[in-house]
Motif scaffolding. Structure first.
Motif, mmCIF file in Angstrom:
data_model
loop_
_atom_site.group_PDB
_atom_site.id
_atom_site.type_symbol
_atom_site.label_atom_id
_atom_site.label_comp_id
_atom_site.label_asym_id
_atom_site.label_seq_id
_atom_site.Cartn_x
_atom_site.Cartn_y
_atom_site.Cartn_z
ATOM 1 N N ILE A 292 46.467 47.419 3.737
ATOM 2 C CA ILE A 292 45.159 47.602 4.345
ATOM 3 C C ILE A 292 44.170 47.209 3.257
ATOM 4 C CG2 ILE A 292 43.531 49.149 5.462
ATOM 5 C CD1 ILE A 292 46.105 49.001 7.045
ATOM 6 N N VAL A 293 43.524 46.073 3.464
ATOM 7 C CA VAL A 293 42.624 45.535 2.449
ATOM 8 C C VAL A 293 41.316 45.106 3.087
ATOM 9 C CG1 VAL A 293 44.485 44.771 0.925
ATOM 10 C CG2 VAL A 293 43.624 43.234 2.683
ATOM 11 N N THR A 294 40.318 44.926 2.252
ATOM 12 C CA THR A 294 39.044 44.419 2.736
ATOM 13 C C THR A 294 39.234 42.950 3.055
ATOM 14 O OG1 THR A 294 37.870 45.986 1.363
ATOM 15 C CG2 THR A 294 36.603 44.157 2.225
ATOM 16 N N GLY A 295 38.964 42.587 4.294
ATOM 17 C CA GLY A 295 39.166 41.214 4.739
ATOM 18 C C GLY A 295 37.851 40.479 4.893
ATOM 19 N N ALA A 296 37.831 39.574 5.829
ATOM 20 C CA ALA A 296 36.638 38.775 6.103
ATOM 21 C C ALA A 296 35.475 39.680 6.464
ATOM 22 C CB ALA A 296 36.929 37.802 7.242
ATOM 23 N N ASP A 297 34.308 39.289 6.035
ATOM 24 C CA ASP A 297 33.087 40.044 6.317
ATOM 25 C C ASP A 297 33.150 41.482 5.807
ATOM 26 O OD1 ASP A 297 32.043 37.807 7.682
ATOM 27 O OD2 ASP A 297 33.053 38.436 9.527
ATOM 28 N N GLU A 298 33.968 41.708 4.771
ATOM 29 C CA GLU A 298 34.082 43.032 4.149
ATOM 30 C C GLU A 298 34.612 44.108 5.101
ATOM 31 O OE1 GLU A 298 33.565 43.532 0.753
ATOM 32 O OE2 GLU A 298 33.452 41.361 0.822
ATOM 33 N N ARG A 299 35.254 43.694 6.190
ATOM 34 C CA ARG A 299 35.837 44.649 7.133
ATOM 35 C C ARG A 299 37.307 44.804 6.805
ATOM 36 N NH1 ARG A 299 35.052 43.427 12.964
ATOM 37 N NH2 ARG A 299 35.345 45.666 13.102
ATOM 38 N N PRO A 300 37.785 46.034 6.663
ATOM 39 C CA PRO A 300 39.203 46.237 6.358
ATOM 40 C C PRO A 300 40.104 45.649 7.451
ATOM 41 C CG PRO A 300 37.964 48.264 6.064
ATOM 42 C CD PRO A 300 37.047 47.292 6.745
ATOM 43 N N GLN B 8 40.824 48.541 -1.601
ATOM 44 C CA GLN B 8 39.607 49.310 -1.822
ATOM 45 C C GLN B 8 39.011 49.738 -0.485
ATOM 46 O OE1 GLN B 8 37.219 46.876 -4.431
ATOM 47 N NE2 GLN B 8 38.480 47.395 -6.181
ATOM 48 N N VAL B 9 39.710 50.653 0.146
ATOM 49 C CA VAL B 9 39.289 51.227 1.422
ATOM 50 C C VAL B 9 39.483 52.735 1.348
ATOM 51 C CG1 VAL B 9 39.870 49.169 2.780
ATOM 52 C CG2 VAL B 9 41.575 50.974 2.486
ATOM 53 N N THR B 10 38.734 53.455 2.155
ATOM 54 C CA THR B 10 38.921 54.901 2.210
ATOM 55 C C THR B 10 40.130 55.216 3.078
ATOM 56 O OG1 THR B 10 37.580 55.217 4.192
ATOM 57 C CG2 THR B 10 36.417 55.239 2.050
ATOM 58 N N ASP B 11 40.642 56.431 2.956
ATOM 59 C CA ASP B 11 41.749 56.856 3.805
ATOM 60 C C ASP B 11 41.354 56.772 5.272
ATOM 61 O OD1 ASP B 11 43.268 57.317 1.554
ATOM 62 O OD2 ASP B 11 43.274 59.502 1.740
ATOM 63 N N ASP B 12 40.128 57.156 5.597
ATOM 64 C CA ASP B 12 39.666 57.105 6.987
ATOM 65 C C ASP B 12 39.622 55.673 7.504
ATOM 66 O OD1 ASP B 12 39.429 59.864 7.165
ATOM 67 O OD2 ASP B 12 37.270 59.867 6.759
ATOM 68 N N GLU B 13 39.124 54.747 6.680
ATOM 69 C CA GLU B 13 39.092 53.339 7.086
ATOM 70 C C GLU B 13 40.513 52.819 7.296
ATOM 71 O OE1 GLU B 13 35.197 51.411 4.897
ATOM 72 O OE2 GLU B 13 36.983 51.817 3.672
ATOM 73 N N ALA B 14 41.390 53.156 6.360
ATOM 74 C CA ALA B 14 42.776 52.694 6.457
ATOM 75 C C ALA B 14 43.461 53.251 7.698
ATOM 76 C CB ALA B 14 43.543 53.089 5.198
ATOM 77 N N ALA B 15 43.246 54.525 7.973
ATOM 78 C CA ALA B 15 43.855 55.136 9.154
ATOM 79 C C ALA B 15 43.367 54.456 10.423
ATOM 80 C CB ALA B 15 43.543 56.629 9.193
ATOM 81 N N ASP B 16 42.076 54.178 10.487
ATOM 82 C CA ASP B 16 41.500 53.523 11.662
ATOM 83 C C ASP B 16 42.077 52.119 11.845
ATOM 84 O OD1 ASP B 16 39.536 53.315 13.865
ATOM 85 O OD2 ASP B 16 38.590 51.837 12.543
ATOM 86 N N VAL B 17 42.146 51.354 10.777
ATOM 87 C CA VAL B 17 42.659 49.987 10.847
ATOM 88 C C VAL B 17 44.134 49.981 11.228
ATOM 89 C CG1 VAL B 17 43.172 47.929 9.463
ATOM 90 C CG2 VAL B 17 40.949 49.028 9.287
ATOM 91 N N SER C 156 48.192 53.201 -3.577
ATOM 92 C CA SER C 156 46.939 52.496 -3.806
ATOM 93 C C SER C 156 47.223 51.129 -4.377
ATOM 94 C CB SER C 156 46.058 53.282 -4.783
ATOM 95 O OG SER C 156 44.911 52.527 -5.088
ATOM 96 N N ALA C 157 46.653 50.107 -3.768
ATOM 97 C CA ALA C 157 46.789 48.745 -4.282
ATOM 98 C C ALA C 157 45.491 48.284 -4.907
ATOM 99 C CB ALA C 157 47.187 47.796 -3.153
ATOM 100 N N ALA C 158 44.506 49.187 -4.981
ATOM 101 C CA ALA C 158 43.199 48.842 -5.545
ATOM 102 C C ALA C 158 43.380 48.359 -6.981
ATOM 103 C CB ALA C 158 42.264 50.045 -5.491
ATOM 104 N N GLY C 159 42.749 47.266 -7.261
ATOM 105 C CA GLY C 159 42.834 46.713 -8.591
ATOM 106 C C GLY C 159 44.060 45.877 -8.838
#
Length: 110
Positions: free
Chosen positions: A5-13, A32-41, A106-109
């Protein structure tokens, strides 16, 4: 195999399945997404759901449908079946075989 779950096009996860031919490991990696964003995606993609910040349950059929058409290993189907059998032996597969429990990393970074 990794579900990211990553930030994609237009900064949308967005969710994507990568390392498809590596069936010796399976986890959910968060960019670099929140748990809530990741769960939703994850839910909107039909790939599964979060159980908590460290664990998710992936939909086995949806994961296979996302991965198999892009697999290049000639023995992919056999190795998929072995991965699912291993998950069942470890208690990571739901009783009906539709959900597979995975660790969230976490894959951030990365």
């Amino acid at each position: 195999m990794i579900v990211e779950i990553v930030t994609g096009a237009d900064e949308r996860p967005e969710a994507r399945v990568v390392d498809i031919d590596d069936l010796g490991r399976l986890h959910l990696a968060l960019g670099q997404v929140t748990d809530d964003e990741a769960a939703d995606v994850l839910e909107r993609a039909g790939l599964g759901r979060f159980t908590d910040s460290e664990t998710a349950v992936l939909d086995v059929a949806a994961l296979r449908a996302a991965a198999e058409p892009r697999a290049t290993a000639p023995d992919w189907q056999t190795r998929w079946d072995e991965m699912i059998a291993h998950a069942r032996s470890k208690g990571w597969l739901s009783a009906d075989g539709s959900g597979l429990q995975v660790h969230v990393e976490s894959a951030a970074g990365a």
